[in-house]
Design a protein around this motif. Structure first.
Motif, mmCIF file in Angstrom:
data_model
loop_
_atom_site.group_PDB
_atom_site.id
_atom_site.type_symbol
_atom_site.label_atom_id
_atom_site.label_comp_id
_atom_site.label_asym_id
_atom_site.label_seq_id
_atom_site.Cartn_x
_atom_site.Cartn_y
_atom_site.Cartn_z
ATOM 1 N N VAL A 6 35.163 33.087 34.886
ATOM 2 C CA VAL A 6 35.617 33.570 36.193
ATOM 3 C C VAL A 6 36.886 34.388 36.033
ATOM 4 C CG1 VAL A 6 36.504 32.872 38.434
ATOM 5 C CG2 VAL A 6 34.515 31.729 37.487
ATOM 6 N N CYS A 7 37.784 33.911 35.199
ATOM 7 C CA CYS A 7 39.037 34.647 34.977
ATOM 8 C C CYS A 7 38.764 36.019 34.378
ATOM 9 C CB CYS A 7 39.952 33.839 34.047
ATOM 10 S SG CYS A 7 40.572 32.321 34.788
ATOM 11 N N LEU A 8 37.851 36.055 33.398
ATOM 12 C CA LEU A 8 37.523 37.334 32.770
ATOM 13 C C LEU A 8 36.887 38.292 33.771
ATOM 14 C CD1 LEU A 8 36.024 36.112 29.372
ATOM 15 C CD2 LEU A 8 38.130 37.407 29.682
ATOM 16 N N VAL A 9 35.958 37.750 34.579
ATOM 17 C CA VAL A 9 35.257 38.594 35.543
ATOM 18 C C VAL A 9 36.193 39.093 36.619
ATOM 19 C CG1 VAL A 9 33.442 38.617 37.272
ATOM 20 C CG2 VAL A 9 33.047 37.499 35.097
ATOM 21 N N THR A 10 37.092 38.233 37.082
ATOM 22 C CA THR A 10 38.037 38.641 38.121
ATOM 23 C C THR A 10 38.867 39.818 37.655
ATOM 24 O OG1 THR A 10 38.146 36.384 38.922
ATOM 25 C CG2 THR A 10 39.918 37.856 39.590
ATOM 26 N N ALA A 213 26.580 47.938 33.800
ATOM 27 C CA ALA A 213 25.267 47.988 34.444
ATOM 28 C C ALA A 213 25.409 48.106 35.953
ATOM 29 C CB ALA A 213 24.459 46.748 34.070
ATOM 30 N N ALA A 214 26.323 47.320 36.540
ATOM 31 C CA ALA A 214 26.538 47.396 37.986
ATOM 32 C C ALA A 214 27.097 48.760 38.384
ATOM 33 C CB ALA A 214 27.482 46.280 38.427
ATOM 34 N N ALA A 215 28.039 49.279 37.582
ATOM 35 C CA ALA A 215 28.633 50.586 37.872
ATOM 36 C C ALA A 215 27.598 51.703 37.788
ATOM 37 C CB ALA A 215 29.791 50.863 36.909
ATOM 38 N N ALA A 216 26.556 51.495 36.962
ATOM 39 C CA ALA A 216 25.512 52.505 36.794
ATOM 40 C C ALA A 216 24.406 52.373 37.837
ATOM 41 C CB ALA A 216 24.909 52.396 35.398
ATOM 42 N N GLY A 217 24.545 51.431 38.765
ATOM 43 C CA GLY A 217 23.580 51.304 39.849
ATOM 44 C C GLY A 217 22.514 50.257 39.641
ATOM 45 N N PHE A 218 22.666 49.403 38.624
ATOM 46 C CA PHE A 218 21.683 48.358 38.353
ATOM 47 C C PHE A 218 22.192 47.011 38.856
ATOM 48 C CE2 PHE A 218 20.992 51.668 35.181
ATOM 49 C CZ PHE A 218 19.622 51.885 35.316
ATOM 50 N N ASP A 219 21.266 46.140 39.147
ATOM 51 C CA ASP A 219 21.622 44.802 39.608
ATOM 52 C C ASP A 219 22.177 44.000 38.427
ATOM 53 O OD1 ASP A 219 21.818 42.236 40.602
ATOM 54 O OD2 ASP A 219 19.859 42.263 41.586
ATOM 55 N N PRO A 220 23.439 43.555 38.485
ATOM 56 C CA PRO A 220 23.997 42.800 37.360
ATOM 57 C C PRO A 220 23.316 41.466 37.127
ATOM 58 C CG PRO A 220 25.492 42.763 39.231
ATOM 59 C CD PRO A 220 24.417 43.740 39.577
ATOM 60 N N ASP A 221 22.501 41.026 38.080
ATOM 61 C CA ASP A 221 21.741 39.799 37.867
ATOM 62 C C ASP A 221 20.646 40.010 36.820
ATOM 63 O OD1 ASP A 221 21.316 37.033 38.588
ATOM 64 O OD2 ASP A 221 19.429 37.680 39.499
ATOM 65 N N ARG A 254 25.718 30.872 31.935
ATOM 66 C CA ARG A 254 26.577 30.400 33.025
ATOM 67 C C ARG A 254 27.603 31.472 33.411
ATOM 68 N NH1 ARG A 254 26.036 25.304 30.241
ATOM 69 N NH2 ARG A 254 27.907 25.728 29.002
ATOM 70 N N ALA A 255 28.187 32.114 32.402
ATOM 71 C CA ALA A 255 29.179 33.158 32.695
ATOM 72 C C ALA A 255 28.542 34.346 33.404
ATOM 73 C CB ALA A 255 29.857 33.614 31.400
ATOM 74 N N ALA A 256 27.320 34.731 32.976
ATOM 75 C CA ALA A 256 26.617 35.855 33.614
ATOM 76 C C ALA A 256 26.316 35.541 35.072
ATOM 77 C CB ALA A 256 25.330 36.169 32.856
ATOM 78 N N THR A 257 25.975 34.295 35.350
ATOM 79 C CA THR A 257 25.694 33.886 36.726
ATOM 80 C C THR A 257 26.939 34.000 37.594
ATOM 81 O OG1 THR A 257 23.983 32.367 35.921
ATOM 82 C CG2 THR A 257 24.813 32.018 38.164
ATOM 83 N N VAL A 258 28.090 33.618 37.057
ATOM 84 C CA VAL A 258 29.355 33.735 37.795
ATOM 85 C C VAL A 258 29.685 35.200 38.057
ATOM 86 C CG1 VAL A 258 31.836 33.325 37.697
ATOM 87 C CG2 VAL A 258 30.255 31.562 36.907
ATOM 88 N N ARG A 259 29.525 36.031 37.042
ATOM 89 C CA ARG A 259 29.852 37.452 37.201
ATOM 90 C C ARG A 259 28.977 38.101 38.279
ATOM 91 N NH1 ARG A 259 29.291 37.448 31.507
ATOM 92 N NH2 ARG A 259 31.298 37.313 30.434
ATOM 93 N N GLY A 261 28.002 37.156 41.065
ATOM 94 C CA GLY A 261 28.521 37.026 42.423
ATOM 95 C C GLY A 261 29.774 37.828 42.678
ATOM 96 N N LEU A 262 30.393 38.357 41.622
ATOM 97 C CA LEU A 262 31.648 39.078 41.768
ATOM 98 C C LEU A 262 31.511 40.589 41.608
ATOM 99 C CD1 LEU A 262 33.843 36.627 39.675
ATOM 100 C CD2 LEU A 262 33.812 36.827 42.165
ATOM 101 N N LEU A 263 30.345 41.027 41.112
ATOM 102 C CA LEU A 263 30.136 42.453 40.861
ATOM 103 C C LEU A 263 29.311 43.079 41.980
ATOM 104 C CD1 LEU A 263 29.333 42.272 37.047
ATOM 105 C CD2 LEU A 263 31.358 43.337 38.063
#
Length: 571
Positions: A6-10, A213-221, A254-259, A261-263
């Motif tokens: 979470v800290c890294l993603v924030t 990936a999110a910045a390029a228009g893709f779903d980060p999920d 787990r980390a990808a799942t947290v990210r 929700g933030l991207l």
């Protein structure tokens, strides 16, 4: 671990709305780029390129959309498909990104592929390849290994150096030395690609890749979806495919799942300018640095993939076609594969029409196709007379079928080609051509002789690929049954590594793939023991020949892994 993620993603999300411009690309470290590009060329030569234009176009399009969003302009990114059945992806520090056939066979969505490519691009952006001393050492060892093969061959006067794809064409007493150079190169390339990263580097690449990936228009999920798909389809063994190069799976999920929700998914600018800039950088490098021909050809292919339209793309396209045309027309007229050449021209013509219908290259291609078609038509009477006379070589028969696929002689030519391959012991090709003759005209004399040839050949077949071909045909149930029974007996008893490797390459979906691979690993282990024995008694030629077999036909085996570890330690 989740709290850390979470800290890294924030921190990363502070930059999520930022979109990098196309920017001027450079090659800041030309020595590193040269080494990694040579490694890329060796990897494709060693493992084989996966020829799938549609997937290559998708890989390139998604890859450049993601690469554009990074701030990284030190090297141009290039994207390669490798003909490996194991699902995997890997990157070299000079911007070369690889994806295996096995990974595509999982059926990845665009969002999943974007997450995967974002991760590999992340390794390059974060400069992980150059932050690990082992990888830097491996690149230097690769240069030494390749140079050793060239120097030894030149010093001994042998211009017929081998490659891992052609291990049997050797000559002269120096073959062991040259094999050592090429075998060492193969070992180092594999170590470069398959050596896993640390937990810290995997976390960093995941974070950067998901953001890109999110910045390029893709779903980060897509990153989480990808890992769920792999977990459902692949064994979670550190010795297998993706898990070997991308460890620490549960924490990463787990980390990808947290990210996720933030991207926020962005609406990026098109990557046209970025791709055109990549193309220019690659072409400029070839023109200024003049790499050796195999590397130059590979870079020009990548330059055309980077941006397949416009004046520079047209120049690359016609230059490649003219090189192929000139090589074809240098041969004796009856050995010229004009059919294959015309097919290449037509593929390019259709692509240019689709991408740039106003391009002047269209008229040029149409004119040259007409000339080649006229040459092919003029050649037919002579080819027919030569075949009727019955005095010809195998190459003539292959070329005849390519040049005149609709000719009335096709069944008879395919039969003659099946006979020729059978006499030479090329069982897979013999079966293929007999089947072609039979299916083209089953009631003709050639068709009847072809099925008779197959029935005579089947009981003595030991090539797994030939047996699988016959087991998959359904025109003759008895022949099918005979081949299936013999295949079931041979898959765990064959003795030649090339036999098993060929079967796995041709039929990755076979019900016997696991048994064939297991036997392949056992045979490679046996050869490894012989390597140790011959090296102990100082017979380096025989030891090197066995090393070459292992690396050529069982590069992913435990024996190959032990060879690479020994080689790197000794280097």
């Amino acid at each position: 671990m989740i709290r850390r993620a979470v800290c890294l993603v924030t921190l990363a999300c502070h930059f999520v709305a930022w979109s990098a411009p196309a920017g001027a690309q450079e090659i800041r470290n030309r020595d590193l780029f040269a080494k990694t590009q040579k490694a890329a060329q060796q990897a494709l030569e060693f493992y084989g390129a996966y020829d799938n234009p549609a997937e290559q176009a998708r890989l390139t399009e998604i890859g450049y959309r993601i690469a554009q969003e990074s701030t990284f302009r030190d090297f141009p990114f290039t994207f390669y498909l490798v003909d490996l059945p194991e699902p995997n992806a890997f990157a070299l520090p000079g911007g070369q990104i690889f994806l295996t056939r096995g990974m595509l066979d999982l059926g990845l969505s665009d969002d999943m592929l974007a997450g995967l490519l974002g991760h590999e691009i992340g390794h390059v952006v974060m400069q992980h390849g150059t932050r690990i001393q082992r990888r830097a050492t491996l690149l230097n060892v690769l240069s030494t290994a390749l140079l050793a093969g060239v120097i030894i061959g030149a010093a001994r006067g042998d211009n017929r150096q081998t490659t891992p794809r052609d291990p049997w064409d050797r000559g002269g007493d120096n073959r062991g030395d040259v094999i050592q150079g090429t075998a060492a190169a193969g070992m180092v390339v594999t170590e470069l690609l398959l050596r896993s990263y640390s937990r810290e580097f995997e976390d960093e690449a995941d974070d950067e890749g998901q953001r890109l990936a999110a910045a390029a228009g893709f779903d980060p999920d897509g990153t989480r979806q990808l890992m769920d798909k792999m977990r459902a389809h692949l064994p979670e063994s550190r010795d297998y495919g993706y898990w070997r190069t991308h460890p620490f799976f549960e924490d990463r999920v787990r980390a990808a799942t947290v990210r996720r929700g933030l991207l926020k998914i962005q609406e990026p600018e098109p990557a046209r300018a970025f791709r055109a800039a990549t193309q220019k950088t690659l072409v400029d490098y070839v023109e200024k640095d003049k790499p050796e021909p195999p590397v130059a050809r590979l870079l020009e292919e990548q330059a055309l993939l980077a941006w397949p339209q416009g004046e520079l793309a047209d120049r690359l396209r016609i230059d490649a076609l003219h090189a192929k045309r000139d090589g074809t027309l240098e041969k004796n007229a009856l050995a010229q594969d004009l059919g294959g050449l015309v097919a290449s021209y037509r593929e390019n013509l259709e692509e240019v029409r689709r991408l740039t219908p106003e391009s002047p290259l269209i008229a040029t291609l149409e004119k040259e196709i007409a000339e080649l078609e006229a040459s092919r038509e003029a050649l037919y009477p002579t080819a027919g007379r030569v075949f009727e006379a019955g005095i010809f070589e195998t190459e003539f028969l292959e070329t005849f079928l390519s040049n005149f696929p609709d000719a009335p002689e096709r069944p008879a030519v395919a039969l003659a080609l099946g006979d020729a391959h059978s006499r030479l012991g090329r069982q897979v090709e013999a079966v293929r051509r007999y089947l072609e003759a039979w299916e083209a005209a089953p009631e003709s004399e050639a068709g009847r002789k072809a099925i008779e040839g197959l029935r005579n050949l089947a009981p003595s077949l030991d090539r797994l690929g030939a047996l699988e071909q016959l087991a998959r045909q359904d025109r003759d149930p008895e022949l099918q049954r005979l081949a299936a029974e013999r295949l079931a007996q041979r898959v765990s008893r064959y003795e030649d590594l090339a036999n098993g490797a060929e079967h796995l390459r041709r039929y990755p979906d076979s019900e016997y793939s696991e048994q064939v691979a297991s036997r392949l690993n056992s045979l490679a282990d046996k050869l490894y023991g012989e390597v140790v024995l011959y090296q102990t008694v100082g017979d380096h030629v025989k030891g090197s020949e066995r090393i070459q077999k292992i690396l050529t036909y069982a590069p992913q085996s435990p024996a190959a892994e032990r060879l690479r570890q020994r080689m790197v330690l000794e280097s």
